[in-house]
Design a protein around this motif. Structure first.
Motif, PDB file in Angstrom:
ATOM      1  N   TYR A 104       0.839  -1.202   0.000  1.00 52.96           N
ATOM      2  CA  TYR A 104       0.000   0.000   0.000  1.00 52.96           C
ATOM      3  C   TYR A 104       0.875   1.253   0.000  1.00 52.96           C
ATOM      4  N   VAL A 105       1.946   1.189   0.755  1.00 57.42           N
ATOM      5  CA  VAL A 105       2.880   2.318   0.794  1.00 57.42           C
ATOM      6  C   VAL A 105       3.498   2.539  -0.582  1.00 57.42           C
ATOM      7  N   SER A 156      -1.271   8.156  13.482  1.00 56.92           N
ATOM      8  CA  SER A 156      -1.207   6.796  12.946  1.00 56.92           C
ATOM      9  C   SER A 156      -2.380   6.487  12.025  1.00 56.92           C
ATOM     10  N   ILE A 157      -2.127   5.560  11.106  1.00 57.11           N
ATOM     11  CA  ILE A 157      -3.151   5.011  10.214  1.00 57.11           C
ATOM     12  C   ILE A 157      -2.988   3.498  10.208  1.00 57.11           C
ATOM     13  N   MET A 158      -4.047   2.776  10.521  1.00 58.96           N
ATOM     14  CA  MET A 158      -3.994   1.316  10.465  1.00 58.96           C
ATOM     15  C   MET A 158      -4.096   0.874   9.005  1.00 58.96           C
ATOM     16  N   LEU A 159      -3.139   0.102   8.558  1.00 61.15           N
ATOM     17  CA  LEU A 159      -3.137  -0.387   7.184  1.00 61.15           C
ATOM     18  C   LEU A 159      -3.950  -1.674   7.075  1.00 61.15           C
ATOM     19  N   PRO A 160      -4.528  -1.935   5.900  1.00 59.26           N
ATOM     20  CA  PRO A 160      -5.302  -3.172   5.717  1.00 59.26           C
ATOM     21  C   PRO A 160      -4.425  -4.409   5.851  1.00 59.26           C
ATOM     22  N   GLU A 161      -5.090  -5.515   6.077  1.00 55.66           N
ATOM     23  CA  GLU A 161      -4.441  -6.822   6.189  1.00 55.66           C
ATOM     24  C   GLU A 161      -3.642  -6.922   7.487  1.00 55.66           C
ATOM     25  N   ILE A 283       0.176  11.167   2.808  1.00 61.66           N
ATOM     26  CA  ILE A 283      -0.884  10.734   3.724  1.00 61.66           C
ATOM     27  C   ILE A 283      -2.231  10.716   3.012  1.00 61.66           C
ATOM     28  N   GLU A 284      -2.513  11.782   2.261  1.00 61.36           N
ATOM     29  CA  GLU A 284      -3.796  11.832   1.529  1.00 61.36           C
ATOM     30  C   GLU A 284      -3.891  10.706   0.525  1.00 61.36           C
ATOM     31  N   THR A 285      -2.790  10.417  -0.159  1.00 61.10           N
ATOM     32  CA  THR A 285      -2.788   9.365  -1.190  1.00 61.10           C
ATOM     33  C   THR A 285      -3.014   7.995  -0.594  1.00 61.10           C
ATOM     34  N   ILE A 286      -2.335   7.688   0.485  1.00 62.56           N
ATOM     35  CA  ILE A 286      -2.474   6.349   1.062  1.00 62.56           C
ATOM     36  C   ILE A 286      -3.854   6.169   1.702  1.00 62.56           C
ATOM     37  N   GLN A 287      -4.426   7.254   2.219  1.00 65.83           N
ATOM     38  CA  GLN A 287      -5.786   7.151   2.766  1.00 65.83           C
ATOM     39  C   GLN A 287      -6.796   6.822   1.664  1.00 65.83           C
ATOM     40  N   LYS A 288      -6.616   7.395   0.486  1.00 66.98           N
ATOM     41  CA  LYS A 288      -7.498   7.098  -0.638  1.00 66.98           C
ATOM     42  C   LYS A 288      -7.333   5.661  -1.087  1.00 66.98           C
ATOM     43  N   ILE A 289      -6.128   5.143  -1.046  1.00 65.80           N
ATOM     44  CA  ILE A 289      -5.866   3.776  -1.499  1.00 65.80           C
ATOM     45  C   ILE A 289      -6.515   2.747  -0.583  1.00 65.80           C
ATOM     46  N   ILE A 290      -6.460   2.988   0.727  1.00 67.19           N
ATOM     47  CA  ILE A 290      -6.921   1.965   1.660  1.00 67.19           C
ATOM     48  C   ILE A 290      -8.413   2.086   1.999  1.00 67.19           C
ATOM     49  N   HIS A 291      -9.054   3.162   1.559  1.00 69.08           N
ATOM     50  CA  HIS A 291     -10.487   3.311   1.874  1.00 69.08           C
ATOM     51  C   HIS A 291     -11.371   3.148   0.640  1.00 69.08           C
TER      52      HIS A 291
END
Length: 291
Positions: A104-105, A156-161, A283-291
């Motif tokens: 995801y990163v 912090s942001i919890m990543l999927p999986e 941060i904005e990009t990774i939030q869009k990817i995981i949601h």
């Protein structure tokens, strides 16, 4: 202690010769020697053992070299980011351990560098303790931490999986015929485990009293080199799933632990630092990817 003097010190440490460093820095040799002597006097330590043709760092010198490189890197990065406020540019310094969650990163990084080619990326691998120390020192802006920890001083942001624990072993091991591995299966087996996991003691809770009968012969930091040892048949490794090639043509297989044992993946960054544009975009990009 001035940044300029630290740059001089790093150049001498890398060249191991005053004359060569002076030529590289475009300063006179006597002036350069005087600067380093003054630095040693200021710190009240000896930085170099001086031979006939070569300088060698002392133990204190090695410590200062590591710190100086971090400080110079942060100064250069800060200067660059301040000068480029009008555009999304700069460097993303990201550290983390080994996990599928890093995908995801990397997706976020790919989208950013594709749209903004002037953005650079520095990736560092390490366990949670190392990553948090580098976050606290400012050497990193973001860290991906595996495992259950307190993050009171970080955003912090919890990543999927989640990362599922299991056993990596040779395909011809007797346990390779099992679909899952229980604590009983591991009694007396030669095992290696990540130093961080051993320190956390997560397998004591999983295996209860049977863990005392496990034969831990060592630890590893990153699993790749450990997998080379496993291929020799010397031991098996407790590790996360999907970090090593276990395809049909591989010599190795992975079998998950039962009861299931998992670790979360958390993206963290300091609450006490103002983020540059590129970091906020990350941060904005990774939030869009995981949601």
């Amino acid at each position: 202690m001035y940044i300029r003097v630290l740059r001089y010190f790093v150049a001498i440490a890398q060249e191991q010769n005053i004359s060569h460093a002076a030529q590289l820095l475009h300063v006179s040799q006597p002036a350069l020697s005087r600067q380093i002597t003054d630095l040693e006097t200021e710190l009240n330590i000896k930085l170099f053992d001086r031979g006939h043709r070569q300088l060698k760092l002392t133990q204190e010198g090695y410590y200062l070299l590591e710190r100086a490189q971090e400080i110079i890197g942060m100064v250069d990065k800060t200067t660059y980011n301040l000068q480029k406020q009008d555009v999304v540019s700069g460097t993303l310094d990201i550290g983390g351990g080994e996990s599928n969650a890093m995908n995801y990163v990397m997706q976020a990084v790919q989208q950013i560098v594709h749209k903004y080619p002037q953005v650079h990326i520095n990736l560092r691998s390490g366990d949670a303790d190392l990553i948090q120390r580098q976050l606290d020192s400012g050497a990193l802006e973001f860290g991906i931490i595996m495992g259950h920890r307190q993050f009171d001083n970080y955003n912090s942001i919890m990543l999927p999986e989640e990362n599922r624990w299991g056993v990596l072993m040779r395909a011809d091991e007797q346990l390779a015929h099992n679909k899952v591995i229980t604590a009983t299966d591991l009694i007396g087996r030669s095992l290696i485990v990540s130093a961080q996991a051993k320190q956390r003691g997560i397998f004591k809770e999983w295996g209860n009293e049977l863990t005392d009968q496990f034969n831990f012969i060592g630890t590893y930091n990153l699993i790749f080199n450990a997998s080379l040892l496993i291929k020799t048949g010397a031991c098996m490794a407790l590790t996360y799933e999907n970090l090593v090639d276990t395809s049909e043509n591989s010599e190795l297989v992975f079998r998950p632990l039962e009861p299931k044992l998992t670790d979360p993946n958390v993206l963290i960054w300091s609450k006490n630092r103002r983020l540059p544009n590129v970091s906020r975009l990350f941060i904005e990009t990774i939030q869009k990817i995981i949601h």
